[in-house]
Design a protein around this motif. Structure first.
Motif, PDB file in Angstrom:
ATOM      1  N   SER A  35       0.816  -1.221   0.000  1.00  0.00           N
ATOM      2  CA  SER A  35       0.000   0.000   0.000  1.00  0.00           C
ATOM      3  C   SER A  35       0.847   1.268   0.000  1.00  0.00           C
ATOM      4  O   SER A  35       0.361   2.345   0.333  1.00  0.00           O
ATOM      5  CB  SER A  35      -0.935  -0.001   1.207  1.00  0.00           C
ATOM      6  N   ALA A  36       2.093   1.146  -0.388  1.00  0.00           N
ATOM      7  CA  ALA A  36       3.015   2.290  -0.396  1.00  0.00           C
ATOM      8  C   ALA A  36       2.559   3.364  -1.371  1.00  0.00           C
ATOM      9  O   ALA A  36       1.866   3.082  -2.353  1.00  0.00           O
ATOM     10  CB  ALA A  36       4.409   1.804  -0.799  1.00  0.00           C
ATOM     11  N   LYS A  37       2.969   4.586  -1.085  1.00  0.00           N
ATOM     12  CA  LYS A  37       2.776   5.672  -2.050  1.00  0.00           C
ATOM     13  C   LYS A  37       3.557   5.316  -3.307  1.00  0.00           C
ATOM     14  O   LYS A  37       4.626   4.699  -3.235  1.00  0.00           O
ATOM     15  CB  LYS A  37       3.301   7.008  -1.512  1.00  0.00           C
ATOM     16  N   PHE A  38       3.038   5.728  -4.449  1.00  0.00           N
ATOM     17  CA  PHE A  38       3.665   5.471  -5.742  1.00  0.00           C
ATOM     18  C   PHE A  38       3.972   6.834  -6.345  1.00  0.00           C
ATOM     19  O   PHE A  38       3.061   7.602  -6.649  1.00  0.00           O
ATOM     20  CB  PHE A  38       2.693   4.677  -6.623  1.00  0.00           C
ATOM     21  N   VAL A  39       5.249   7.149  -6.460  1.00  0.00           N
ATOM     22  CA  VAL A  39       5.674   8.498  -6.855  1.00  0.00           C
ATOM     23  C   VAL A  39       6.449   8.433  -8.166  1.00  0.00           C
ATOM     24  O   VAL A  39       7.284   7.548  -8.365  1.00  0.00           O
ATOM     25  CB  VAL A  39       6.567   9.118  -5.750  1.00  0.00           C
ATOM     26  N   GLY A  40       6.161   9.379  -9.056  1.00  0.00           N
ATOM     27  CA  GLY A  40       6.869   9.419 -10.330  1.00  0.00           C
ATOM     28  C   GLY A  40       6.761  10.768 -11.003  1.00  0.00           C
ATOM     29  O   GLY A  40       6.175  11.709 -10.464  1.00  0.00           O
ATOM     30  N   VAL A  63       1.411   9.993  -6.490  1.00  0.00           N
ATOM     31  CA  VAL A  63       1.818  11.400  -6.551  1.00  0.00           C
ATOM     32  C   VAL A  63       2.767  11.516  -7.730  1.00  0.00           C
ATOM     33  O   VAL A  63       3.723  10.746  -7.854  1.00  0.00           O
ATOM     34  CB  VAL A  63       2.527  11.860  -5.254  1.00  0.00           C
ATOM     35  N   CYS A  64       2.461  12.458  -8.617  1.00  0.00           N
ATOM     36  CA  CYS A  64       3.319  12.645  -9.787  1.00  0.00           C
ATOM     37  C   CYS A  64       3.635  14.123  -9.963  1.00  0.00           C
ATOM     38  O   CYS A  64       2.929  14.983  -9.446  1.00  0.00           O
ATOM     39  CB  CYS A  64       2.672  12.065 -11.037  1.00  0.00           C
ATOM     40  N   ALA A  65       4.706  14.392 -10.678  1.00  0.00           N
ATOM     41  CA  ALA A  65       5.180  15.758 -10.851  1.00  0.00           C
ATOM     42  C   ALA A  65       5.366  16.076 -12.327  1.00  0.00           C
ATOM     43  O   ALA A  65       5.834  15.239 -13.092  1.00  0.00           O
ATOM     44  CB  ALA A  65       6.497  15.950 -10.117  1.00  0.00           C
ATOM     45  N   GLU A  66       4.994  17.288 -12.700  1.00  0.00           N
ATOM     46  CA  GLU A  66       5.229  17.796 -14.050  1.00  0.00           C
ATOM     47  C   GLU A  66       6.035  19.072 -13.941  1.00  0.00           C
ATOM     48  O   GLU A  66       5.793  19.894 -13.054  1.00  0.00           O
ATOM     49  CB  GLU A  66       3.907  18.124 -14.756  1.00  0.00           C
ATOM     50  N   ILE A 165      -2.211  19.048  -6.539  1.00  0.00           N
ATOM     51  CA  ILE A 165      -1.918  19.220  -5.111  1.00  0.00           C
ATOM     52  C   ILE A 165      -1.365  20.628  -4.889  1.00  0.00           C
ATOM     53  O   ILE A 165      -1.842  21.364  -4.044  1.00  0.00           O
ATOM     54  CB  ILE A 165      -0.868  18.178  -4.622  1.00  0.00           C
ATOM     55  N   ALA A 166      -0.321  20.977  -5.651  1.00  0.00           N
ATOM     56  CA  ALA A 166       0.322  22.274  -5.454  1.00  0.00           C
ATOM     57  C   ALA A 166       1.274  22.588  -6.592  1.00  0.00           C
ATOM     58  O   ALA A 166       1.760  21.697  -7.283  1.00  0.00           O
ATOM     59  CB  ALA A 166       1.106  22.268  -4.141  1.00  0.00           C
TER      60      ALA A 166
END
Length: 169
Positions: A35-40, A63-66, A165-166
């Motif tokens: 159930s870990a966060k999945f970040v990319g 959680v992803c970032a652009e 998110i921000a």
């Protein structure tokens, strides 16, 4: 890989690939009880990810970032750009198109100011860009050629829908 990670009980799994692999990976994580966060990065920050994960993503698990980010007063100029583009081409603006649009216009502005399209003449002018008003905001470069006040936008998913998110600067 995930089977070996399961025993380590990770809080976060960082993934540096694309959504076509991330979706099945999220399905496998669910099957394994991870159930870990999945970040990319932007490769997973797509509208297709919820479909590719076949509904196995928990709310706010991903959680992803652009690169880039528009907020405040610049939001109106970007929204106007998107509306005009959609009306003209009958298609949505792709992720980085507004930034490319601004980049080309900053180059053109430097060429006009330099009176030349020769790199030796316009590149020094381009490097001094300060306060250019683009559709993504005000563009200025520092002494190393990096954009001043650069942004990164973070997103998550809730009920299968991508949500901002921000904007981080």
């Amino acid at each position: 890989i995930l089977t070996s990670l399961k025993a380590k009980k990770p809080d976060v799994v960082f993934f540096g690939g694309m959504d076509a692999v991330a979706g099945p990976m999220l399905r496998q994580m669910k099957q394994l009880g991870i159930s870990a966060k999945f970040v990319g990065g932007d490769g997973i920050c797509t509208g297709e990810l919820p479909k590719l994960s076949a509904g196995t993503m928990a709310d706010e698990q991903v959680v992803c970032a652009e690169a880039g980010g528009v907020e405040g007063e610049s939001k109106k100029s970007l929204d106007d750009f998107k509306a005009k583009f959609k009306a003209k081409y009958k298609a949505d603006v792709q992720i980085y198109a507004p930034y490319v649009y601004d980049a080309v216009n900053v180059m053109v502005d430097a060429m006009v100011k330099a009176g030349s399209a020769e790199p030796a003449k316009y590149l020094p002018v381009l490097a001094k860009t300060d306060g250019y008003k683009g559709v993504t905001g005000t563009i200025s470069f520092d002494s190393k050629g990096d954009i001043k006040n650069g942004a990164l936008t973070l997103f998550t998913y809730k009920s299968g829908s991508r949500q901002q998110i921000a904007v981080v600067r």
